[in-house]
Design a protein around this motif. Structure first.
Motif, PDB file in Angstrom:
ATOM      1  N   ASN A 155      71.109 100.184  24.105  1.00 63.58           N
ATOM      2  CA  ASN A 155      72.520 100.426  23.856  1.00 63.58           C
ATOM      3  C   ASN A 155      73.308  99.469  24.740  1.00 63.58           C
ATOM      4  N   GLN A 156      74.023  98.556  24.107  1.00 62.23           N
ATOM      5  CA  GLN A 156      74.848  97.594  24.832  1.00 62.23           C
ATOM      6  C   GLN A 156      76.298  97.796  24.412  1.00 62.23           C
ATOM      7  N   GLN A 157      77.074  98.329  25.323  1.00 62.47           N
ATOM      8  CA  GLN A 157      78.502  98.553  25.092  1.00 62.47           C
ATOM      9  C   GLN A 157      78.761  99.377  23.836  1.00 62.47           C
ATOM     10  N   GLY A 158      77.931 100.407  23.645  1.00 62.10           N
ATOM     11  CA  GLY A 158      78.139 101.330  22.527  1.00 62.10           C
ATOM     12  C   GLY A 158      77.490 100.929  21.215  1.00 62.10           C
ATOM     13  N   VAL A 159      76.893  99.761  21.167  1.00 64.77           N
ATOM     14  CA  VAL A 159      76.196  99.317  19.944  1.00 64.77           C
ATOM     15  C   VAL A 159      74.703  99.374  20.219  1.00 64.77           C
ATOM     16  N   VAL A 160      73.969 100.057  19.350  1.00 63.91           N
ATOM     17  CA  VAL A 160      72.528 100.204  19.515  1.00 63.91           C
ATOM     18  C   VAL A 160      71.822  99.093  18.755  1.00 63.91           C
ATOM     19  N   HIS A 161      70.983  98.362  19.472  1.00 61.12           N
ATOM     20  CA  HIS A 161      70.208  97.269  18.882  1.00 61.12           C
ATOM     21  C   HIS A 161      68.736  97.667  18.860  1.00 61.12           C
ATOM     22  N   VAL A 162      68.103  97.475  17.710  1.00 65.65           N
ATOM     23  CA  VAL A 162      66.672  97.746  17.568  1.00 65.65           C
ATOM     24  C   VAL A 162      66.027  96.447  17.127  1.00 65.65           C
ATOM     25  N   ASP A 163      65.161  95.901  17.995  1.00 63.52           N
ATOM     26  CA  ASP A 163      64.480  94.646  17.636  1.00 63.52           C
ATOM     27  C   ASP A 163      63.133  94.545  18.316  1.00 63.52           C
TER      28      ASP A 163
END
Length: 130
Positions: free
Chosen positions: A122-130
């Motif tokens: 979670n970076q600044q409220g955006v969830v990244h899945v990679d």
């Protein structure tokens, strides 16, 4: 004797027909079982990714975790399609592009899975899945 031969041929013919029907039904049932197992696996994988996204959302900024995914689903490759505005992620697999959709608790996420080793953050409220 001729009548006995005809009766025997009819009996053998009936057995062959019954065998063909049984074999056809068995093949169809096996295909259904394989599809069902694929759906169960896709549901498990989709829910695993969804759970990680939902956890990252609830914990907040700075959250990071790693997890692994299976190499395939019942021998088929698979991929994810994300629908942030609909708050769901879809797992697609198989020759007929079967799919399973898992709900997500946020629209602020992106999914770009390219291997079985996956990182969610979670970076600044955006969830990244990679």
């Amino acid at each position: 004797r001729l009548q006995a031969g005809i009766e025997m041929a009819a009996f053998v013919g009936l057995l062959v027909i019954l065998f063909m029907v049984f074999a056809g039904v068995s093949i169809q049932r096996q295909a259904e079982v394989t599809r069902s197992r694929g759906m169960v696996e896709a549901e498990r994988v989709g829910n695993l990714v969804a759970t990680h996204i939902n956890t990252a959302t609830s914990v907040g900024d700075g959250y990071s975790a790693n997890f692994t995914l299976p190499n395939d689903l019942q021998g088929y490759s698979y991929y994810f399609i994300s629908f942030p505005q609909e708050q769901r992620i879809v797992v697609v697999w198989g020759e007929q592009n079967s799919s399973y959709s898992a709900p997500i608790s946020t629209s602020q996420f992106d999914v770009n899975v390219t291997s079985t080793f996956v990182r969610v953050r979670n970076q600044q409220g955006v969830v990244h899945v990679d």
